[in-house]
Motif scaffolding. Structure first.
Motif, PDB file in Angstrom:
ATOM      1  N   ALA A 111       5.478 -11.775   6.251  1.00 17.93           N
ATOM      2  CA  ALA A 111       6.046 -11.643   7.592  1.00 17.93           C
ATOM      3  C   ALA A 111       5.499 -12.698   8.537  1.00 17.93           C
ATOM      4  O   ALA A 111       6.248 -13.299   9.321  1.00 17.93           O
ATOM      5  N   VAL A 114       6.980 -16.021   7.691  1.00 19.19           N
ATOM      6  CA  VAL A 114       8.381 -16.095   8.107  1.00 19.19           C
ATOM      7  C   VAL A 114       8.510 -16.279   9.611  1.00 19.19           C
ATOM      8  O   VAL A 114       9.280 -17.130  10.078  1.00 19.19           O
ATOM      9  N   VAL A 115       7.759 -15.494  10.408  1.00 19.58           N
ATOM     10  CA  VAL A 115       7.887 -15.636  11.863  1.00 19.58           C
ATOM     11  C   VAL A 115       7.342 -16.985  12.340  1.00 19.58           C
ATOM     12  O   VAL A 115       7.862 -17.570  13.294  1.00 19.58           O
ATOM     13  N   THR A 118      10.048 -19.506  11.389  1.00 15.99           N
ATOM     14  CA  THR A 118      11.211 -19.314  12.254  1.00 15.99           C
ATOM     15  C   THR A 118      10.966 -19.852  13.646  1.00 15.99           C
ATOM     16  O   THR A 118      11.833 -20.520  14.231  1.00 15.99           O
ATOM     17  N   CYS A 203      11.450 -12.167  17.774  1.00 17.61           N
ATOM     18  CA  CYS A 203      11.373 -12.770  16.441  1.00 17.61           C
ATOM     19  C   CYS A 203      10.629 -11.856  15.476  1.00 17.61           C
ATOM     20  O   CYS A 203      11.066 -11.636  14.342  1.00 17.61           O
ATOM     21  N   MET A 207      12.118 -10.030  12.133  1.00 15.20           N
ATOM     22  CA  MET A 207      11.702 -10.542  10.832  1.00 15.20           C
ATOM     23  C   MET A 207      10.794  -9.609  10.033  1.00 15.20           C
ATOM     24  O   MET A 207      10.851  -9.605   8.801  1.00 15.20           O
ATOM     25  N   THR A 211      11.502  -8.546   6.266  1.00 13.99           N
ATOM     26  CA  THR A 211      10.567  -8.938   5.208  1.00 13.99           C
ATOM     27  C   THR A 211      10.125  -7.725   4.395  1.00 13.99           C
ATOM     28  O   THR A 211      10.070  -7.780   3.159  1.00 13.99           O
TER      29      THR A 211
END
Length: 222
Positions: A111, A114-115, A118, A203, A207, A211
Motif C-alpha cells: 500500500a 502504491v500510494v 501514485t 489517495c 489505494m 491493495t
C-alpha cells in the motif's frame, strides 16, 4: 470462520486471515469511493496552477504559526520523509508478521509503495506548483502516513475481532488522526497547500482498500 468435515466450527489460522476482513468490506468500498472523489476533484480544479485556491486561502492562515519549525511539526514531517516512511512501514509490517497476519504485512508494504508511486505520477500529471518550482499535488507525506494508519486500523480490527460498526470507526478514526496530523504539519510548514493534503488523504483511502483486496484475491487463488 469455517467448519471442519465433522461439522464443528473452527477458526482460521492467523496466517490465513484476510487482509480485509468481511466486516470491513462495505466500509472499504465506501472509503475508496470517497478517496477517489477527494483525489480527483482537486486534481481537476488545480491542475497547472501555481498558487493557492480559495479554500487554501481560507485554511492556511488559520493553521500557520509564527514559527512553524518547532520540534513537534518537524518530527511529524520526518515520518513522511523516505527514511521515516520506511521506519513506519517496517514497524507496522513487523507487528503484522509477529501476529501471524501475513497478508496484512504484505498489504502494509504494498500500500505504501502504491500510494508513493501514485503521488509521484500525479505530481507530474497535475503539475501544480508551490514556492515556484516544487510539484505539490498530492501530498505524498499525507498519503503515506494515512496509508500506514489505515493498515494499522485493519490490523486492530482483525486482532480485536471488532464488529462492523466498531471496526469502521477504528479504521476511519486512525486514518483521520494520522492523515490529519500530517496534513497539519505540511500546511504549517507551507510545504503543501491544504488541498494538496486533501488529495494525499484521498489517495490513501482509495489505494489501501484496493491493495488489501488485491492481496486477498491473489492469496486465495494460491
Amino acid at each position: 470462520m469455517g467448519r471442519s468435515p465433522g461439522g464443528s466450527a473452527r477458526v482460521d489460522a492467523p496466517r490465513s486471515r484476510p487482509a480485509l476482513i468481511p466486516a470491513l468490506r462495505p466500509a472499504a468500498v465506501a472509503l475508496a469511493i470517497v478517496g477517489a472523489v477527494l483525489l480527483a476533484v482537486p486534481a481537476v480544479l488545480y491542475a497547472g496552477q501555481t498558487g493557492p485556491g480559495r479554500l487554501d486561502s481560507w485554511i492556511q492562515p488559520r493553521i500557520n504559526t509564527p514559527s512553524p519549525a518547532w520540534w513537534g511539526v518537524l518530527v511529524v514531517d520526518w515520518v513522511g520523509e523516505p527514511i521515516g516512511r520506511l521506519f513506519a512501514v517496517l514497524l507496522v509490517t513487523a507487528v503484522c508478521l509477529l501476529a501471524g497476519r501475513y497478508r496484512l504485512a504484505l498489504t502494509a508494504v504494498g500500500a505504501v509503495v502504491v500510494v508513493t508511486a501514485t503521488s509521484l505520477v500525479l505530481k507530474e500529471l497535475v503539475d501544480r506548483r508551490i514556492h515556484g518550482d516544487f510539484l505539490s499535488y498530492p501530498s505524498g507525506h499525507t498519503a503515506a502516513t494515512t496509508a500506514v494508519c489505515l493498515v494499522l486500523g485493519l490490523f486492530l480490527s482483525d486482532v480485536l475481532v471488532l464488529d462492523r460498526a466498531l471496526a469502521t470507526v477504528v479504521v476511519t478514526g486512525l486514518a483521520l488522526l494520522g492523515g490529519g496530523v500530517m496534513a497539519y504539519a505540511q500546511i504549517d510548514l507551507t510545504a503543501h497547500y491544504p488541498t494538496d493534503t486533501l488529495g494525499g488523504f484521498g489517495c490513501a483511502l482509495l489505494m489501501v482498500p484496493a491493495t488489501a483486496a488485491l492481496v486477498d484475491k491473489l492469496a486465495d487463488r494460491r
